[in-house]
Scaffold this motif. Structure first.
Motif, PDB file in Angstrom:
ATOM      1  N   ALA A   1      25.613   1.902  21.294  1.00  0.00           N
ATOM      2  CA  ALA A   1      26.164   0.548  21.390  1.00  0.00           C
ATOM      3  C   ALA A   1      25.240  -0.370  22.178  1.00  0.00           C
ATOM      4  CB  ALA A   1      27.546   0.591  22.046  1.00  0.00           C
ATOM      5  N   ASN A   2      24.576   0.178  23.198  1.00  0.00           N
ATOM      6  CA  ASN A   2      23.778  -0.644  24.103  1.00  0.00           C
ATOM      7  C   ASN A   2      22.537  -1.224  23.442  1.00  0.00           C
ATOM      8  OD1 ASN A   2      21.321  -0.335  26.383  1.00  0.00           O
ATOM      9  ND2 ASN A   2      23.130  -1.450  27.056  1.00  0.00           N
ATOM     10  N   ILE A   3      21.805  -0.416  22.693  1.00  0.00           N
ATOM     11  CA  ILE A   3      20.508  -0.864  22.173  1.00  0.00           C
ATOM     12  C   ILE A   3      20.636  -2.027  21.186  1.00  0.00           C
ATOM     13  CG2 ILE A   3      18.527  -0.154  20.777  1.00  0.00           C
ATOM     14  CD1 ILE A   3      18.613   2.538  22.171  1.00  0.00           C
ATOM     15  N   PRO A   4      21.477  -1.924  20.143  1.00  0.00           N
ATOM     16  CA  PRO A   4      21.580  -3.082  19.238  1.00  0.00           C
ATOM     17  C   PRO A   4      22.171  -4.315  19.911  1.00  0.00           C
ATOM     18  CG  PRO A   4      23.177  -1.387  18.645  1.00  0.00           C
ATOM     19  CD  PRO A   4      22.261  -0.782  19.647  1.00  0.00           C
ATOM     20  N   CYS A   5      23.125  -4.121  20.817  1.00  0.00           N
ATOM     21  CA  CYS A   5      23.670  -5.273  21.542  1.00  0.00           C
ATOM     22  C   CYS A   5      22.593  -5.924  22.407  1.00  0.00           C
ATOM     23  CB  CYS A   5      24.855  -4.847  22.401  1.00  0.00           C
ATOM     24  SG  CYS A   5      26.355  -4.447  21.478  1.00  0.00           S
ATOM     25  N   ASN A   6      21.775  -5.103  23.038  1.00  0.00           N
ATOM     26  CA  ASN A   6      20.644  -5.637  23.814  1.00  0.00           C
ATOM     27  C   ASN A   6      19.739  -6.493  22.945  1.00  0.00           C
ATOM     28  OD1 ASN A   6      20.570  -5.202  26.561  1.00  0.00           O
ATOM     29  ND2 ASN A   6      19.612  -3.197  26.421  1.00  0.00           N
ATOM     30  N   TYR A   7      19.355  -5.952  21.808  1.00  0.00           N
ATOM     31  CA  TYR A   7      18.418  -6.656  20.930  1.00  0.00           C
ATOM     32  C   TYR A   7      18.994  -7.997  20.485  1.00  0.00           C
ATOM     33  CZ  TYR A   7      14.772  -7.321  17.443  1.00  0.00           C
ATOM     34  OH  TYR A   7      13.720  -7.826  16.714  1.00  0.00           O
ATOM     35  N   LEU A   8      20.248  -7.968  20.063  1.00  0.00           N
ATOM     36  CA  LEU A   8      20.876  -9.183  19.563  1.00  0.00           C
ATOM     37  C   LEU A   8      21.019 -10.236  20.656  1.00  0.00           C
ATOM     38  CD1 LEU A   8      22.441 -10.742  17.365  1.00  0.00           C
ATOM     39  CD2 LEU A   8      24.498  -9.539  18.117  1.00  0.00           C
ATOM     40  N   LEU A   9      21.467  -9.811  21.833  1.00  0.00           N
ATOM     41  CA  LEU A   9      21.802 -10.778  22.878  1.00  0.00           C
ATOM     42  C   LEU A   9      20.581 -11.223  23.684  1.00  0.00           C
ATOM     43  CD1 LEU A   9      25.085  -9.028  24.016  1.00  0.00           C
ATOM     44  CD2 LEU A   9      24.904 -11.212  22.816  1.00  0.00           C
ATOM     45  N   ILE A  10      19.590 -10.358  23.857  1.00  0.00           N
ATOM     46  CA  ILE A  10      18.396 -10.759  24.604  1.00  0.00           C
ATOM     47  C   ILE A  10      17.513 -11.680  23.776  1.00  0.00           C
ATOM     48  CG2 ILE A  10      16.232  -9.935  25.616  1.00  0.00           C
ATOM     49  CD1 ILE A  10      17.700  -7.425  26.519  1.00  0.00           C
ATOM     50  N   TYR A  11      17.252 -11.314  22.511  1.00  0.00           N
ATOM     51  CA  TYR A  11      16.300 -12.059  21.694  1.00  0.00           C
ATOM     52  C   TYR A  11      16.944 -13.097  20.784  1.00  0.00           C
ATOM     53  CZ  TYR A  11      13.533  -8.012  23.131  1.00  0.00           C
ATOM     54  OH  TYR A  11      12.914  -7.029  23.855  1.00  0.00           O
ATOM     55  N   GLY A  12      18.242 -12.952  20.517  1.00  0.00           N
ATOM     56  CA  GLY A  12      18.939 -13.927  19.696  1.00  0.00           C
ATOM     57  C   GLY A  12      18.447 -13.982  18.271  1.00  0.00           C
ATOM     58  N   GLY A  13      18.539 -15.176  17.676  1.00  0.00           N
ATOM     59  CA  GLY A  13      18.157 -15.352  16.281  1.00  0.00           C
ATOM     60  C   GLY A  13      16.700 -15.078  16.010  1.00  0.00           C
ATOM     61  N   ASP A  14      15.824 -15.448  16.933  1.00  0.00           N
ATOM     62  CA  ASP A  14      14.392 -15.210  16.733  1.00  0.00           C
ATOM     63  C   ASP A  14      14.107 -13.717  16.590  1.00  0.00           C
ATOM     64  OD1 ASP A  14      13.911 -17.901  16.881  1.00  0.00           O
ATOM     65  OD2 ASP A  14      13.340 -17.887  19.002  1.00  0.00           O
ATOM     66  N   GLY A  15      14.798 -12.906  17.370  1.00  0.00           N
ATOM     67  CA  GLY A  15      14.603 -11.467  17.260  1.00  0.00           C
ATOM     68  C   GLY A  15      15.091 -10.924  15.931  1.00  0.00           C
ATOM     69  N   LEU A  16      16.215 -11.450  15.439  1.00  0.00           N
ATOM     70  CA  LEU A  16      16.731 -10.999  14.149  1.00  0.00           C
ATOM     71  C   LEU A  16      15.814 -11.412  13.006  1.00  0.00           C
ATOM     72  CD1 LEU A  16      20.546 -11.753  14.580  1.00  0.00           C
ATOM     73  CD2 LEU A  16      19.409  -9.525  14.652  1.00  0.00           C
ATOM     74  N   VAL A  17      15.257 -12.618  13.102  1.00  0.00           N
ATOM     75  CA  VAL A  17      14.320 -13.072  12.067  1.00  0.00           C
ATOM     76  C   VAL A  17      13.077 -12.190  12.059  1.00  0.00           C
ATOM     77  CG1 VAL A  17      12.786 -14.960  11.401  1.00  0.00           C
ATOM     78  CG2 VAL A  17      15.143 -15.456  12.047  1.00  0.00           C
ATOM     79  N   ALA A  18      12.580 -11.849  13.244  1.00  0.00           N
ATOM     80  CA  ALA A  18      11.398 -10.986  13.322  1.00  0.00           C
ATOM     81  C   ALA A  18      11.684  -9.606  12.731  1.00  0.00           C
ATOM     82  CB  ALA A  18      10.957 -10.849  14.780  1.00  0.00           C
ATOM     83  N   LEU A  19      12.951  -9.179  12.792  1.00  0.00           N
ATOM     84  CA  LEU A  19      13.317  -7.846  12.310  1.00  0.00           C
ATOM     85  C   LEU A  19      13.640  -7.835  10.821  1.00  0.00           C
ATOM     86  CD1 LEU A  19      13.759  -4.942  13.367  1.00  0.00           C
ATOM     87  CD2 LEU A  19      16.160  -5.547  13.725  1.00  0.00           C
ATOM     88  N   PHE A  20      14.360  -8.872  10.355  1.00  0.00           N
ATOM     89  CA  PHE A  20      14.864  -8.865   8.973  1.00  0.00           C
ATOM     90  C   PHE A  20      14.203  -9.900   8.069  1.00  0.00           C
ATOM     91  CE2 PHE A  20      18.487  -7.272  11.533  1.00  0.00           C
ATOM     92  CZ  PHE A  20      18.610  -6.022  10.946  1.00  0.00           C
ATOM     93  N   GLY A  21      13.418 -10.814   8.629  1.00  0.00           N
ATOM     94  CA  GLY A  21      12.734 -11.795   7.800  1.00  0.00           C
ATOM     95  C   GLY A  21      13.485 -13.115   7.686  1.00  0.00           C
ATOM     96  N   ASP A  22      12.886 -14.058   6.962  1.00  0.00           N
ATOM     97  CA  ASP A  22      13.420 -15.422   6.854  1.00  0.00           C
ATOM     98  C   ASP A  22      14.681 -15.508   5.999  1.00  0.00           C
ATOM     99  OD1 ASP A  22      11.383 -16.350   8.437  1.00  0.00           O
ATOM    100  OD2 ASP A  22      10.043 -16.750   6.729  1.00  0.00           O
ATOM    101  N   ALA A  23      15.017 -14.446   5.273  1.00  0.00           N
ATOM    102  CA  ALA A  23      16.204 -14.490   4.414  1.00  0.00           C
ATOM    103  C   ALA A  23      17.499 -14.361   5.202  1.00  0.00           C
ATOM    104  CB  ALA A  23      16.129 -13.371   3.369  1.00  0.00           C
ATOM    105  N   LEU A  24      17.416 -14.231   6.492  1.00  0.00           N
ATOM    106  CA  LEU A  24      18.601 -14.066   7.328  1.00  0.00           C
ATOM    107  C   LEU A  24      19.474 -15.322   7.252  1.00  0.00           C
ATOM    108  CD1 LEU A  24      19.425 -11.730   9.342  1.00  0.00           C
ATOM    109  CD2 LEU A  24      18.710 -13.266  11.156  1.00  0.00           C
ATOM    110  N   PRO A  25      20.800 -15.192   7.143  1.00  0.00           N
ATOM    111  CA  PRO A  25      21.681 -16.373   7.113  1.00  0.00           C
ATOM    112  C   PRO A  25      21.467 -17.267   8.328  1.00  0.00           C
ATOM    113  CG  PRO A  25      22.890 -14.397   6.530  1.00  0.00           C
ATOM    114  CD  PRO A  25      21.540 -13.941   6.994  1.00  0.00           C
ATOM    115  N   ALA A  26      21.621 -18.569   8.124  1.00  0.00           N
ATOM    116  CA  ALA A  26      21.354 -19.550   9.179  1.00  0.00           C
ATOM    117  C   ALA A  26      22.167 -19.316  10.453  1.00  0.00           C
ATOM    118  CB  ALA A  26      21.590 -20.956   8.647  1.00  0.00           C
TER     119      ALA A  26
END
Length: 481
Positions: A178-203
């Motif tokens: 539970a800790n690792i994905p929550c860390n990634y999402l909350l520390i890096y926010g949208g920029d981190g998700l874009v870096a992980l999944f690409g520009d196709a991520l929902p706005a």
């Protein structure tokens, strides 16, 4: 003589096997929980040096509080272990309920302290303003999880005392998951998700704010409650705890049982708090040395703490083994169990030294790309090679003493060893206050840690020798001996 040695060797192998059977799941659980701290440090360090410093300073405050709660609630483990060894299963449930009441109280108090009590500490220790502000936000989020982690630790102490250490392993892994994905999402926010999944991520996901250290605190609180609720569910449904009927009826706070729990547990909590305070105060005292020193100290301490999990786990398992043996009326056997555990702890220390020597460079590079932080952290880790033996011995000896419920002397020895010998000598060496020795900075504090741990190992060894001999002399020879 040869036959005697063969018999001792067989007994030692058998006891070591039983000890490791308990200790290895505990070690896995400890590593999983340490993995949360490692994930916090690595992910915060990848965000910025300031976020890493804020998490490092904040961790040096909430971890001692959590470990004080854990230590106090660990008083339940030798009580349960001795009751189990004496086959008094019906007496276990009331003690567990008292531990849960105590956990609620301690968790609430810890949360209050983390929200309203840290600002004066930051000012006293001259933590830089931007780091102090960010660290305060981080601690306010961690505070939300303190009641949950306290309840989890009470139930874990019960499970360990019952010789069931595997549940804490699996539940700790759930917390890490539970800790690792929550860390990634909350520390890096949208920029981190874009870096992980690409520009196709929902706005909506791509525009999530990056919360940095504050997000790290939220992720920690979420993991704490996930572990708490999972442990509650497991103890309700597992067949291994069915004979105790833990949740069948509920006991209100009982003065006599709470008094015994506190009598055994508070000295454990204070001893662990004092030990951790040595590291905590050092972290705060070196905050004025700059962000590079703070970050390097945290990286070195975090990595060496991971390897410390195995001797710590041996100590926790040794508490159960000694407690079970004493409860079964075999004090001479208990003395052998304690001595064998100390020997295993010594062998583990030598293994840790080898691992530090071989893996320090690549591991430090995982923590931070900053070359200045890497260089300083490596020099501190190599210094840590010197205290592995004393650190492993002192924790296993203390674990054996807890099996005897001899916890007050551990508290006294810890105060003398860590605050006087350890922190005192470290302060003098770091600041150049020792005649004829120049100021050693952060190295002075690490040398002080070596001194404190060594003094503790010697004094705890003396106490275990004395208390085990007294039990053997006072109790009649039993069949189990």
């Amino acid at each position: 003589m040869t036959e005697t040695w063969r018999r001792h060797w067989r007994e030692s192998r058998r006891e070591t096997r039983d000890l490791l059977r308990l200790a290895l799941p505990i070690c896995g659980a400890q590593l999983a929980q340490s993995g949360m701290s490692v994930a916090d440090v690595i992910m915060a360090g990848r965000a910025s040096a300031r976020d890493l410093a804020a998490v490092s300073v904040g961790s040096s405050l909430w971890l001692p509080l959590m470990l004080f709660m854990t230590g106090t609630l660990m008083g339940l483990t030798p009580i349960v272990a001795q009751l189990l060894g004496a086959r008094r299963d019906t007496a276990i449930r009331p003690f567990v309920h008292q531990a849960l009441w105590l956990a609620l109280l301690l968790g609430g108090l810890a949360a209050v302290l983390l929200v309203w009590g840290v600002a004066p500490v930051f000012r006293l220790m001259a933590v830089p303003g931007p780091v102090a502000e960010l660290s305060g936000d981080y601690l306010a989020m961690v505070a939300l999880g303190m009641p949950g982690v306290a309840i989890y630790q009470a139930l874990r102490a019960f499970s360990d005392g019952m010789n069931h250490t595997r549940p804490t392993l699996w539940i700790s892994l759930v917390g890490l998951a539970a800790n690792i994905p929550c860390n990634y999402l909350l520390i890096y926010g949208g920029d981190g998700l874009v870096a992980l999944f690409g520009d196709a991520l929902p706005a909506p996901l791509a525009t999530l704010p990056a919360l940095g250290a504050q997000g790290c605190g939220i992720a920690t609180a979420i993991a704490m409650w996930v572990m708490c609720l999972t442990m509650i569910g497991f103890t309700r449904r597992s067949k291994v705890f069915a004979p105790i009927q833990l949740w069948l009826t509920w006991h209100r706070p009982q003065r006599e049982q709470l008094a015994e729990l506190l009598h055994v547990g508070i000295p454990i909590g204070v001893a662990i708090f004092v030990e951790v305070t040595l590291f905590t105060l050092i972290a705060l005292l070196i905050a004025s040395f700059g962000e590079i020193t703070v970050a390097a100290h945290q990286v070195a301490l975090n990595y060496t703490s991971i390897l410390f999990m195995l001797p710590l786990s041996l100590a926790m398992a040794l508490t159960v083994r000694v407690g079970n043996t004493l409860g079964g009326g075999a004090p001479r056997r208990a003395r052998f169990v304690a001595a064998n555990g100390a020997l295993v702890g010594l062998l583990v220390a030598l293994l840790n030294d080898l691992l530090l020597w071989l893996t320090a460079g690549p591991v430090v590079a995982l923590y931070t790309p900053n070359p200045a932080v890497q260089e300083l952290a490596l020099s501190l880790i190599y210094l840590a090679l010197l205290y592995q033996v004393s650190d492993s011995l002192q924790v296993t000896l203390a674990g054996a003493l807890r099996g005897y419920k001899d916890t007050r002397i551990i508290m006294a020895i810890t105060l003398i060893s860590y605050w006087l010998a350890g922190l005192g000598s470290g302060y003098l060496l770091a600041g150049g206050h020792w005649p004829g020795i120049p100021a050693l900075g952060v190295y002075g504090y690490w040398i002080g840690m070596i001194a404190g741990l060594s003094v503790a190992a010697v004094l705890l060894g003396w106490r275990l020798w004395r208390i085990s001999r007294e039990w053997c002399h006072d109790a009649p020879a039993m069949a189990g001996d």
